[in-house]
Write an enzyme that holds these catalytic residues in place. Structure first.
Site, PDB file in Angstrom:
ATOM      1  N   CYS A   2       0.815  -1.213   0.000  1.00 42.19           N
ATOM      2  CA  CYS A   2       0.000   0.000   0.000  1.00 42.19           C
ATOM      3  C   CYS A   2       0.850   1.264   0.000  1.00 42.19           C
ATOM      4  O   CYS A   2       1.910   1.312   0.622  1.00 42.19           O
ATOM      5  CB  CYS A   2      -0.886   0.028   1.232  1.00 42.19           C
ATOM      6  SG  CYS A   2      -1.975  -1.377   1.368  1.00 42.19           S
ATOM      7  N   ARG A  27       5.968  -0.684  -6.096  1.00 43.11           N
ATOM      8  CA  ARG A  27       5.959  -1.432  -4.842  1.00 43.11           C
ATOM      9  C   ARG A  27       4.895  -2.521  -4.824  1.00 43.11           C
ATOM     10  O   ARG A  27       4.887  -3.346  -3.916  1.00 43.11           O
ATOM     11  CB  ARG A  27       5.735  -0.464  -3.677  1.00 43.11           C
ATOM     12  CG  ARG A  27       6.850   0.547  -3.564  1.00 43.11           C
ATOM     13  CD  ARG A  27       6.433   1.689  -2.706  1.00 43.11           C
ATOM     14  NE  ARG A  27       6.576   1.365  -1.312  1.00 43.11           N
ATOM     15  CZ  ARG A  27       7.627   1.708  -0.569  1.00 43.11           C
ATOM     16  NH1 ARG A  27       8.593   2.384  -1.115  1.00 43.11           N
ATOM     17  NH2 ARG A  27       7.703   1.391   0.678  1.00 43.11           N
ATOM     18  N   ASN A  99      -2.544   2.670   5.606  1.00 46.34           N
ATOM     19  CA  ASN A  99      -1.623   1.537   5.419  1.00 46.34           C
ATOM     20  C   ASN A  99      -1.512   0.823   6.753  1.00 46.34           C
ATOM     21  O   ASN A  99      -1.488   1.468   7.800  1.00 46.34           O
ATOM     22  CB  ASN A  99      -0.216   2.015   5.037  1.00 46.34           C
ATOM     23  CG  ASN A  99      -0.148   2.498   3.609  1.00 46.34           C
ATOM     24  OD1 ASN A  99      -1.138   2.426   2.871  1.00 46.34           O
ATOM     25  ND2 ASN A  99       1.016   2.988   3.223  1.00 46.34           N
ATOM     26  N   GLY A 100      -1.377  -0.503   6.700  1.00 42.87           N
ATOM     27  CA  GLY A 100      -1.223  -1.258   7.950  1.00 42.87           C
ATOM     28  C   GLY A 100      -2.440  -2.122   8.204  1.00 42.87           C
ATOM     29  O   GLY A 100      -3.245  -2.367   7.291  1.00 42.87           O
ATOM     30  N   GLU A 470      17.883 -18.479  -3.540  1.00 41.10           N
ATOM     31  CA  GLU A 470      17.601 -17.207  -4.202  1.00 41.10           C
ATOM     32  C   GLU A 470      17.214 -17.435  -5.672  1.00 41.10           C
ATOM     33  O   GLU A 470      16.304 -16.790  -6.187  1.00 41.10           O
ATOM     34  CB  GLU A 470      18.820 -16.273  -4.071  1.00 41.10           C
ATOM     35  CG  GLU A 470      18.706 -14.920  -4.720  1.00 41.10           C
ATOM     36  CD  GLU A 470      17.527 -14.072  -4.251  1.00 41.10           C
ATOM     37  OE1 GLU A 470      16.875 -14.425  -3.259  1.00 41.10           O
ATOM     38  OE2 GLU A 470      17.238 -13.063  -4.921  1.00 41.10           O
ATOM     39  N   LYS A 474      13.675 -16.326  -7.242  1.00 35.30           N
ATOM     40  CA  LYS A 474      13.525 -15.467  -8.431  1.00 35.30           C
ATOM     41  C   LYS A 474      12.552 -16.115  -9.405  1.00 35.30           C
ATOM     42  O   LYS A 474      11.662 -15.473  -9.938  1.00 35.30           O
ATOM     43  CB  LYS A 474      14.861 -15.263  -9.167  1.00 35.30           C
ATOM     44  CG  LYS A 474      15.899 -14.320  -8.585  1.00 35.30           C
ATOM     45  CD  LYS A 474      15.424 -12.963  -8.246  1.00 35.30           C
ATOM     46  CE  LYS A 474      14.949 -12.997  -6.860  1.00 35.30           C
ATOM     47  NZ  LYS A 474      14.673 -12.011  -6.009  1.00 35.30           N
ATOM     48  N   GLU A 477       8.895 -16.205  -8.134  1.00 35.22           N
ATOM     49  CA  GLU A 477       8.308 -14.859  -8.044  1.00 35.22           C
ATOM     50  C   GLU A 477       7.770 -14.377  -9.388  1.00 35.22           C
ATOM     51  O   GLU A 477       6.709 -13.784  -9.457  1.00 35.22           O
ATOM     52  CB  GLU A 477       9.367 -13.843  -7.571  1.00 35.22           C
ATOM     53  CG  GLU A 477       9.638 -13.869  -6.088  1.00 35.22           C
ATOM     54  CD  GLU A 477      10.717 -12.871  -5.671  1.00 35.22           C
ATOM     55  OE1 GLU A 477      10.545 -12.207  -4.643  1.00 35.22           O
ATOM     56  OE2 GLU A 477      11.747 -12.759  -6.362  1.00 35.22           O
ATOM     57  N   HIS A 493      17.298 -37.142   1.024  1.00 33.32           N
ATOM     58  CA  HIS A 493      16.489 -37.362   2.234  1.00 33.32           C
ATOM     59  C   HIS A 493      15.034 -36.954   2.016  1.00 33.32           C
ATOM     60  O   HIS A 493      14.410 -36.356   2.873  1.00 33.32           O
ATOM     61  CB  HIS A 493      17.100 -36.591   3.413  1.00 33.32           C
ATOM     62  CG  HIS A 493      18.487 -37.036   3.720  1.00 33.32           C
ATOM     63  ND1 HIS A 493      18.793 -38.283   4.202  1.00 33.32           N
ATOM     64  CD2 HIS A 493      19.691 -36.409   3.563  1.00 33.32           C
ATOM     65  CE1 HIS A 493      20.102 -38.408   4.352  1.00 33.32           C
ATOM     66  NE2 HIS A 493      20.668 -37.284   3.961  1.00 33.32           N
ATOM     67  N   LYS A 589       6.712  -4.880  -3.248  1.00 28.26           N
ATOM     68  CA  LYS A 589       8.139  -4.592  -3.124  1.00 28.26           C
ATOM     69  C   LYS A 589       8.519  -4.331  -1.676  1.00 28.26           C
ATOM     70  O   LYS A 589       9.605  -4.685  -1.239  1.00 28.26           O
ATOM     71  CB  LYS A 589       8.449  -3.364  -3.999  1.00 28.26           C
ATOM     72  CG  LYS A 589       9.894  -2.965  -4.038  1.00 28.26           C
ATOM     73  CD  LYS A 589      10.674  -3.874  -4.951  1.00 28.26           C
ATOM     74  CE  LYS A 589      12.159  -3.709  -4.846  1.00 28.26           C
ATOM     75  NZ  LYS A 589      12.872  -4.931  -5.185  1.00 28.26           N
TER      76      LYS A 589
HETATM   77  C1  G6P Z   1       9.248  -8.488  -0.269  1.00 24.92           C
HETATM   78  C2  G6P Z   1       9.953  -8.321  -1.603  1.00 24.92           C
HETATM   79  C3  G6P Z   1      11.221  -9.175  -1.620  1.00 24.92           C
HETATM   80  C4  G6P Z   1      12.099  -8.816  -0.445  1.00 24.92           C
HETATM   81  C5  G6P Z   1      11.362  -8.951   0.885  1.00 24.92           C
HETATM   82  C6  G6P Z   1      12.156  -8.354   2.029  1.00 24.92           C
HETATM   83  O1  G6P Z   1       8.722  -9.746  -0.163  1.00 24.92           O
HETATM   84  O2  G6P Z   1       9.101  -8.681  -2.671  1.00 24.92           O
HETATM   85  O3  G6P Z   1      11.919  -8.940  -2.829  1.00 24.92           O
HETATM   86  O4  G6P Z   1      13.225  -9.636  -0.445  1.00 24.92           O
HETATM   87  O5  G6P Z   1      10.128  -8.220   0.828  1.00 24.92           O
HETATM   88  O6  G6P Z   1      12.271  -6.995   1.806  1.00 24.92           O
HETATM   89  P1  G6P Z   1      13.397  -6.032   2.351  1.00 24.92           P
HETATM   90  O7  G6P Z   1      13.045  -4.690   1.785  1.00 24.92           O
HETATM   91  O8  G6P Z   1      13.295  -6.076   3.847  1.00 24.92           O
HETATM   92  O9  G6P Z   1      14.703  -6.534   1.868  1.00 24.92           O
END
Ligand code: G6P
Length: 594
Positions: A2, A27, A99-100, A470, A474, A477, A493, A589
């Site tokens: 938000c 975001r 927001n929140g 990671e 990626k 996502e 395992h 984001k």
């Molecule tokens: C969200 C984003 C990720 C990010 C995570 C932690 O899920 O989509 O890409 O790694 O938050 O965010 P930060 O800003 O704390 O690294």
């Protein structure tokens, strides 16, 4: 997640709000809306989907002269992403953006329903605006009604409220979610992050938890903690790249030069920390979410191997409620790209409360996490727009590596020769992140063979295990394909039961770290007919496909070179599947709710 914008002034308010919301678009959101109060009339427009829908809906609307205005992009938590659930939420004479999460909203909603209020949406937010109007019936002025409303709320919030009862002001409240006030002459702006304010305001005030009240043209001069607004307007151009994510992958070798600037010197490592920083520290806890958590996991291997310091890494949302044991000799590191992730911020507050030495590794100066931590180091990656984090990750790993050697150096756990070797590897690793376009072309072609199947396993050992996590993150996502990262030695395992020709296994096989071990693990999968894609500087006869990286002399160089490969592989698969790479479904984001 938000986003909030607010404005008090004479300019065309619709444009200000829409421009501000566009700056927050990256975001992640699923609906948007604006409310403008001008000439004692309150206008509200809301739509689902992208901002262009909102722009179209209010294209014939203009508001001349003085007015107040609030806007919002919503990432659904309570109630689906519908127009009715989009913010602003309105009562008879007032509108609100939030927001929140209001944790006690059901209790308040029941009370208000019993008093005859009708609710249109399924959101937690709508209770605030009705409660405000209910309170207006019994208290003498809007400010008292607003404060009484805020006192009733449990949870996290950044709130802006406008009302016909006081058409010259915006009421605000902050607790747990970021909110800023920007000032330019006699215009006042609000935003949930600094990005939309850059270039618009000269001064800014970062509100603190517990702050609430109102701002109008007369009282903003009394704001405390006002500071100059720094930062340059970020480029909204993709510079010829198809997506911001692609641009950010290609930028990595350049931004890493900023990450290391002034920190890697001829005779060792230097960081913006006091000389006694590491005195009395015997263990480290790292706390983070998502990609930042993966950077933290790679740091564990580096810290323990190079600095010989015990390191524990934990996901922030798991840390918070686990009654964690915190020791006096512990350094508590939080890692966050945005500096606003709610779980990480709360974990940090907990560590501060327990008097730990806290350090933030962060990309955003003045973010909540940087302001909360006792010490901070900036990753200097520049604003990252792609929701799938790339350059933030590489800058975090590089900075953590530097920190590891800094700790080793200050604890006298490393020889001068070894420091020199590490420094050489750091410079070479930086070069390894320059995208080799031949490898990119190869991945573009290869991607068409990896669009189906019943799942991906990315496997690696040691520091390549977090890289496997990671790589898998990626891919899931942005491609929406099922992918998992796994330690190579752990596949037998359980997960190996899934192996058949429709199981894709991306194996990270560094020549300079446990090569034979990961080769054996890969062979075990190949024998069971899994489709194997090896990333290595060596050819491999167990592989169906090999992505050959250049020749490197250390495992960290291989780490950074392979990181580029897994990022591009995910990008190319997602593009072939026709997905919105920069704004993937359901993701945000910056995650400002727990
Ligand atoms: C969200 C984003 C990720 C990010 C995570 C932690 O899920 O989509 O890409 O790694 O938050 O965010 P930060 O800003 O704390 O690294």
């Amino acid at each position: 997640m938000c986003g909030i914008i607010g404005y008090i002034g004479n300019r065309e308010k619709k444009e200000i709000l829409l421009d501000g919301l566009k700056e927050l678009e990256y975001r992640g959101y699923d609906s948007a809306g604006i409310s403008i109060l001008s000439n004692n009339e309150l206008f509200t427009f809301k739509t689902t989907g992208k901002l262009i829908n909102l722009e179209t809906k209010c294209k014939d609307f203009t508001s001349n002269g003085f007015g107040i205005a609030i806007g919002h992009t919503r990432w659904a938590t309570h109630g689906k992403a519908t127009e009715i659930n989009a913010h602003p939420h309105s009562s008879e004479e007032s509108s609100i953006v939030h927001n929140g999460i209001i944790e006690n909203y059901l209790e308040i909603k029941n009370e208000l329903e019993n008093k005859g209020w009708t609710f249109l949406s399924q959101t937690d937010t709508e209770v605030i605006v009705h409660l405000f109007e209910e309170n207006l019936k019994s208290v003498e002025n809007p400010l008292s009604a607003f404060k009484k409303t805020i006192d009733r709320l449990n949870g996290s919030y950044a709130i802006l409220l406008i009302t016909k009862k006081a058409p010259d002001r915006i009421f605000y409240a902050k607790n747990g979610s970021p909110l800023l006030i920007g000032i330019n002459g006699d215009e006042v702006f609000f935003a949930s992050s600094s990005t939309p304010l850059i270039g618009l305001v000269k001064e800014v005030c970062y509100l603190e938890d517990g702050d609430n009240g109102y701002i109008n043209k007369d009282n903003f001069k009394t704001l405390k903690n006002v500071q100059p607004m720094n930062g340059e307007k970020i480029s909204s151009q993709k510079d010829g790249y198809r997506y911001f994510m692609e641009k950010e992958i290609y930028e990595q070798h350049r931004i890493l030069q900023d990450t290391i600037r002034g920190r890697i010197l001829n005779d060792g490592i230097s960081l913006e920390l006091p000389s006694n920083f590491i005195d009395n520290i015997n263990r480290i806890t790292i706390c983070a979410c998502g990609t930042s958590y993966h950077a933290g996991l790679s740091a564990k291997y580096l810290f323990e191997r190079e600095a010989k310091i015990k390191t524990n890494v934990i996901i922030a949302s798991e840390f918070r409620y686990s009654n964690p044991i915190m020791e006096k000799d512990e350094l508590f590191i939080v890692i966050s790209q945005s500096g606003e992730t709610a779980d990480t911020l709360e974990a940090l507050k907990l560590a501060n409360k327990n008097n730990l030495k806290t350090l933030a590794i962060c990309n955003v100066e003045n973010s909540s996490i940087v302001r909360e931590a006792k010490y901070s180091l900036l990753t200097r990656a520049g604003i990252e727009k792609g929701v799938a984090s790339t350059k933030a990750f590489s800058s975090q790993v590089m900075l953590l590596w530097i920190l590891g050697i800094y700790i080793a150096q200050n604890k006298n756990n490393i020889s001068k020769d070894s420091i020199q070797k590490q420094i050489k590897n750091m410079y070479n690793s930086l070069k390894a992140t320059k995208v080799n376009t031949k490898i990119h072309d190869r991945l573009k072609k290869l991607s068409k063979r990896y669009l189906h199947g019943h799942g991906f396993f990315f496997i690696g050992r040691d520091v390549f295990y977090p890289l496997a996590l990671e790589g898998a993150l990626k891919l899931k996502e942005i491609s929406y394909l099922h992918a998992e990262g796994y330690p190579g030695g752990e596949m037998k395992h359980g997960p190996i039961a899934l192996a058949d020709s429709e199981l894709f296994c991306v194996s990270l096989m560094p020549k300079h770290l446990l090569y034979e071990k990961i080769k054996n693990n890969t062979e075990e999968l190949s024998t069971r007919d899994a489709t194997i894609c090896v990333i290595s500087q060596e050819c491999s006869d167990v592989a169906d496909d090999v992505v050959l990286i250049d020749k490197y002399e250390s495992y960290m160089e291989e780490f950074f070179a392979m990181m580029i490969v897994v990022q591009i592989l995910a990008l190319e698969i997602a593009i072939r599947l026709g997905n919105d790479v920069d704004m993937p479904r359901n993701l945000a984001k910056s995650v400002t709710v727990e």
